[in-house]
Motif scaffolding. Structure first.
Motif, short mmCIF file in Angstrom:
data_model
loop_
_atom_site.label_atom_id
_atom_site.label_comp_id
_atom_site.label_asym_id
_atom_site.label_seq_id
_atom_site.Cartn_x
_atom_site.Cartn_y
_atom_site.Cartn_z
N THR A 145 -23.89 -19.07 -12.95
CA THR A 145 -23.20 -17.91 -12.42
C THR A 145 -22.79 -18.11 -10.97
OG1 THR A 145 -25.23 -16.86 -11.65
CG2 THR A 145 -24.55 -16.41 -13.92
N THR A 146 -21.85 -17.29 -10.52
CA THR A 146 -21.45 -17.33 -9.12
C THR A 146 -22.64 -17.04 -8.21
OG1 THR A 146 -19.20 -16.62 -9.67
CG2 THR A 146 -19.90 -16.34 -7.39
N GLN A 147 -23.53 -16.16 -8.65
CA GLN A 147 -24.71 -15.83 -7.86
C GLN A 147 -25.59 -17.06 -7.64
OE1 GLN A 147 -27.26 -12.87 -9.63
NE2 GLN A 147 -28.56 -12.69 -7.83
#
Length: 233
Positions: A145-147
């Motif tokens: 994920t981007t996170q």
């Protein structure tokens, strides 16, 4: 231009052997990679797996002696903890501190406590040293994920790492953009397909590509660079 590192055992030479080292030094690769461990009697040697009694593992000092006769860099992929200072001491004795790279089991905490490590070696910090268990979770279906990408970038900044070392499949546009925005460069392993190497090299944030076929990858990267330059004219 993107750096090319010859993966241990490139071009069908034996992994972690002096034959591999001699061969890699004859290629156009900018660096060669060896896996580093300690023997039972405390000698630094090259081996991917734990060194057992009676195993004939080449000494890292012999690797450094060969590399010192060239202008190439050497990437020491540390396969067990607490090797950083011992490798640096040996590299210093061979005049290789300006051409030493660390990857593998590098301790972020130790680097934070001992900032001189970043001066003595170029550190390609493996993403799993920043986010333990990441690859296992990805293998079991989790998504990068981007996170998580931003977490990895933030940890690089926190510990002062300039280059993150990742499996080539993670070098997707979103990941490269996050690293670029954070000012973190990317080292990709292990890329043996020329088309994939050209694709990864096209990102301005790419610092290094490690390959078991360094000459083919070098040619692919150079050809793609020339084509790109021609298109810009």
């Amino acid at each position: 231009m993107v750096h090319i590192t010859a993966h241990s055992g490139c071009d069908d030479t034996p992994d972690n052997s002096l034959a591999f080292v001699r061969h890699a030094l004859q290629t156009s690769a900018d660096a060669l990679e060896v896996d580093v461990r300690k023997t039972e009697d405390g000698i630094l040697a090259i081996s991917h797996d734990a060194i057992v009694a009676g195993q004939d593992a080449p000494a890292l000092s012999d690797v450094f002696a060969l590399v010192a006769q060239s202008n190439r860099w050497v990437n020491c992929d540390l396969k067990e903890p607490d090797l950083e200072n011992a490798v640096i001491d040996l590299a210093r004795a061979h005049g290789l501190l300006q051409r030493l790279i660390f990857s593998g089991t590098v301790s972020p905490a130790l680097v934070q406590q001992q900032p001189s490590l970043r001066k003595d070696a170029r550190i390609y910090i493996n993403i799993e040293e920043l986010i333990p268990g990441l690859y296992q979770r990805l293998e079991h279906g989790d998504v990068l994920t981007t996170q998580v990408m931003e977490q990895a970038a933030a940890l690089c900044k926190r510990y002062g790492f300039e280059v993150i070392n990742v499996y080539e499949a993670l070098c997707v546009p979103a990941f490269m953009q996050v690293m670029d925005k954070a000012g973190i460069r990317v080292s990709a392993w292990t890329v043996n397909d020329p088309a994939r190497a050209a694709e990864i090299a096209a990102y301005s944030v790419t610092e290094n590509i490690t390959s078991r076929t360094p000459e083919r990858i070098r040619q692919a990267v150079e050809d793609a660079h020339k084509e790109s330059c021609c298109c810009e004219k």
